[in-house]
Design an enzyme around this catalytic site. Structure first.
Site, mmCIF file in Angstrom:
data_model
loop_
_atom_site.group_PDB
_atom_site.id
_atom_site.type_symbol
_atom_site.label_atom_id
_atom_site.label_comp_id
_atom_site.label_asym_id
_atom_site.label_seq_id
_atom_site.Cartn_x
_atom_site.Cartn_y
_atom_site.Cartn_z
ATOM 1 N N HIS A 113 -4.163 -10.482 -18.795
ATOM 2 C CA HIS A 113 -3.608 -9.585 -19.810
ATOM 3 C C HIS A 113 -3.613 -8.180 -19.213
ATOM 4 C CE1 HIS A 113 -3.573 -8.299 -24.300
ATOM 5 N NE2 HIS A 113 -3.087 -7.331 -23.551
ATOM 6 N N LYS A 127 -10.278 -7.676 -26.990
ATOM 7 C CA LYS A 127 -10.774 -7.275 -25.678
ATOM 8 C C LYS A 127 -12.239 -6.853 -25.712
ATOM 9 C CE LYS A 127 -6.112 -5.577 -25.363
ATOM 10 N NZ LYS A 127 -5.287 -4.381 -25.573
ATOM 11 N N LYS A 176 7.038 -7.961 -34.661
ATOM 12 C CA LYS A 176 6.939 -8.479 -33.295
ATOM 13 C C LYS A 176 8.172 -9.280 -32.894
ATOM 14 C CE LYS A 176 2.729 -6.845 -33.350
ATOM 15 N NZ LYS A 176 2.418 -5.558 -32.744
ATOM 16 N N ARG A 232 0.421 3.130 -30.931
ATOM 17 C CA ARG A 232 -0.776 3.897 -31.281
ATOM 18 C C ARG A 232 -1.650 4.087 -30.052
ATOM 19 N NH1 ARG A 232 -4.470 -0.131 -30.902
ATOM 20 N NH2 ARG A 232 -3.865 -2.220 -31.549
ATOM 21 N N ASN A 264 2.205 -1.669 -28.727
ATOM 22 C CA ASN A 264 1.318 -1.024 -29.691
ATOM 23 C C ASN A 264 1.719 0.432 -29.847
ATOM 24 O OD1 ASN A 264 -0.634 -3.134 -30.453
ATOM 25 N ND2 ASN A 264 -1.094 -3.138 -28.274
#
Length: 466
Positions: free
Chosen positions: A208, A237, A116, A292, A290
Site C-alpha cells: 500500500h 495503518k 469512490k 484531507r 483522500n
C-alpha cells in the site's frame, strides 16, 4: 491571512493544527465535547467552545454546533483535521454559505472524489490506472456476482462512501459473495448512512503506497513523494515510512506523476493523498483519493522539511505555493508508529482507561504527536490513537533502530490500558519488515502465528529478533 481559525477536531491532530496556527500568528478556537473539556488542545487554544455530549453525533459531527461556534468566536476559517467532518462536502458548503473558509478542497471536488465509484471513473478518464471492477455502484447482489465473474477472484467489496479502512470485505470464492455483499452493505449503511457498494479486483501480496499532493488556487500542483503504509490491521495503518523502500525509481516517478495528473484533472486545491496498491509484478493501481490531511503526514514532513498543515492554511488563504516541484527534495528516511490504546492479543480491541503514567520518548530526531498526559481518561467514544511516534535518520536501518529505541523508552500505564507498543516493536523486528519485503498481509501473518500478542518488548525472543 486569517486572524482566527477554528479547529473542528480533537486529539493529537487538533493540537497539531493549533500549533501550526500559533506559529503563523493566528488565533485559535478549539471545540470540545463534555468528555474533552480538559483536553490538551482546550488548554493550548486561545479560546474553547463546548459543542455537545461525548457521542460524536452530538458534538464533533454536529454541523450546526461547529458553525455556530465559528460565527460566535469570529473565526474566518475552519480546519477539519481528519476523520469526523473532514471529507463532508455538505459541511464545507455550509461553511462557505456562512462566510467561513473551509481549509480543504471545494465541496464539488469532495463530492466527486468522496464517491469512490465516481472517483474511479473520473480517474480512469484522466489516464490513471484503476483496478478492474465495477464502474458504478452495484445495483444488486446479482450484479456483484456478474462483475466478480468478469473481474476474476479474489475481489474486494467497498463502500462507496467508505474511508478509514471501514466498509470493506475480501471475497475469494463465488459462493462467499452473496453473504459478503449483504453484510458489507449493512455495515456501510450503519457506519456511513450509505449502503452503496462497488467491487474491484483484490491484489494478493500487495503493498500500500500513497502519494501526497499539494495544490494551490493558482493552478500549481506538486507532489511531496510517496509513503509506504503496508503494515495494517483491518485495512487501518499502524506503521508508515517515507520514502517507500525497495521501490524502483521508474515506478516511483510514474506513481507520483499520476497523482499530480489526477489532482489537476479535477481542479484539486489543498492537501490530498492518492492511494495506490502495488502488485508483486510492479504494476500499480489507484485505490482511492483522500481529500484531507492524513494521519501519517509527519513522515513526509520529516523527509521534505515541509510543514503540510502550514501549507494547507496558506493555500486556503489564497497564497500561491512557495516552492516548485524541482525544489522539493526528500532526504533520509522517516518512520511513524501509531501507539493505540488497543490490545493486540485480543484482535486490537480498544483498551480504554485512566492514564496514571504517560512518558513519551525523546532524543535526536524523534517527534511525538500526542494529546495524552498523566490523568487523561481514554474514553470509549473516540478513536484509540494515543500518540504518533516519528523518527528520522539518514538511512532505513538507522531509522528502524532509532524507532525501536524510542518505543522502548515509551512509558504508558493505567487501569485497563493496554497499547500497541509491544506489537510495534515485534513488527520492527520481523525479518520481512527489516528487508522491506513485507506486504499488507504482515499483521494477519503475525496474528496467525500468535505474534501480535504475547511476549513483552524486554523478552529475550524480542531482543534477539531486534
Amino acid at each position: 491571512m486569517f486572524s482566527t481559525v477554528l479547529v473542528a477536531n480533537r486529539g493529537e491532530i487538533a493540537l497539531r493544527i493549533a500549533r501550526a496556527c500559533r506559529e503563523l500568528g493566528i488565533r485559535t478556537v478549539a471545540v470540545h465535547s463534555t468528555a474533552d473539556r480538559d483536553s490538551a488542545v482546550v488548554r493550548f487554544a486561545d479560546e474553547a467552545v463546548h459543542i455537545g455530549p461525548p457521542p460524536s453525533k452530538g458534538s464533533y459531527l454536529s454541523v450546526p454546533a461547529i458553525v455556530e461556534a465559528a460565527l460566535r468566536t469570529g473565526a474566518q476559517a475552519v480546519h477539519p483535521g481528519y476523520g469526523f467532518l473532514s471529507e463532508d462536502p455538505d459541511f464545507a458548503e455550509i461553511c462557505e454559505a456562512n462566510g467561513i473558509t473551509f481549509i480543504g478542497p471545494a465541496p464539488h471536488v469532495m463530492q466527486q472524489l468522496g464517491d469512490k465509484a465516481v472517483a474511479r471513473a473520473v480517474m480512469a478518464e484522466a489516464g490513471l490506472p484503476v483496478l478492474p471492477g465495477s464502474r458504478n455502484a452495484l445495483a444488486s447482489s446479482a450484479e456483484a456476482k456478474e462483475t466478480a465473474r468478469r473481474t476474476g477472484f479474489p475481489v474486494i467489496l467497498k463502500a462507496v462512501a467508505g474511508g478509514g479502512g471501514r466498509g470493506m470485505a475480501v471475497v475469494r470464492q463465488p459462493e462467499e459473495l452473496p453473504r459478503a455483499y449483504n453484510e458489507t452493505r449493512a455495515h456501510a449503511r450503519a457506519v456511513f448512512g450509505d449502503d452503496r457498494l462497488y467491487l474491484e479486483r483484490f491484489i494478493e501480496d500487495a503493498r500500500h503506497i500513497e502519494v501526497q499532493v499539494l495544490c494551490d488556487q493558482h493552478g500549481s500542483a506538486v507532489h511531496l513523494g510517496e509513503r509506504d503504509c503496508s503494515v495494517q490491521r483491518r485495512h487501518q495503518k499502524l506503521v508508515e515510512e517515507a520514502p517507500a523502500p525497495n521501490l524502483p525509481d521508474t515506478v516511483r516517478e510514474a506513481m507520483c506523476a499520476a497523482a499530480v495528473r489526477g489532482a489537476v484533472a479535477v481542479g484539486y486545491v489543498g492537501a490530498g493523498t492518492f492511494e495506490f496498491v502495488l502488485a508483486p509484478s510492479g504494476e500499480f493501481h489507484l485505490m482511492e483519493i483522500n481529500c484531507r490531511l492524513q494521519v501519517e503526514h509527519p513522515v513526509t514532513e520529516m523527509v521534505t522539511g515541509i510543514d503540510i498543515v502550514r501549507e494547507q492554511i496558506l493555500i486556503a488563504a489564497g497564497l500561491p505555493l512557495s516552492f516548485r516541484q524541482s525544489e522539493i527534495v526528500a532526504r533520509g528516511v522517516a518512520v511513524e508508529c501509531r501507539v493505540n490504546a488497543e490490545d493486540p492479543a485480543r484482535d486490537f480491541a480498544p483498551a480504554p482507561g485512566l492514564l496514571t503514567e504517560f512518558v513519551p520518548p525523546g532524543g535526536p530526531f524523534v517527534r511525538v504527536d500526542t494529546h495524552a498526559y498523566p490523568g487523561w481518561l481514554i474514553g470509549p467514544d473516540y478513536d484509540s490513537l494515543l500518540a504518533k511516534t516519528v523518527v528520522w535518520a539518514p538511512d532505513r536501518q538507522q531509522a528502524i533502530a532509532r524507532m525501536d529505541r524510542a518505543l522502548s523508552e515509551f512509558r504508558v500505564d493505567g487501569g485497563g490500558v493496554r497499547t500497541t507498543l509491544p506489537f510495534l516493536r515485534r513488527t520492527l523486528a520481523r525479518p520481512e519488515f527489516r528487508s522491506a519485503t513485507h506486504t499488507t498481509d504482515l499483521v494477519a501473518t503475525m496474528s496467525a502465528e500468535g505474534a501480535a500478542g504475547g511476549a513483552e518488548p524486554g523478552d529475550p525472543a524480542v531482543v534477539a529478533a531486534g
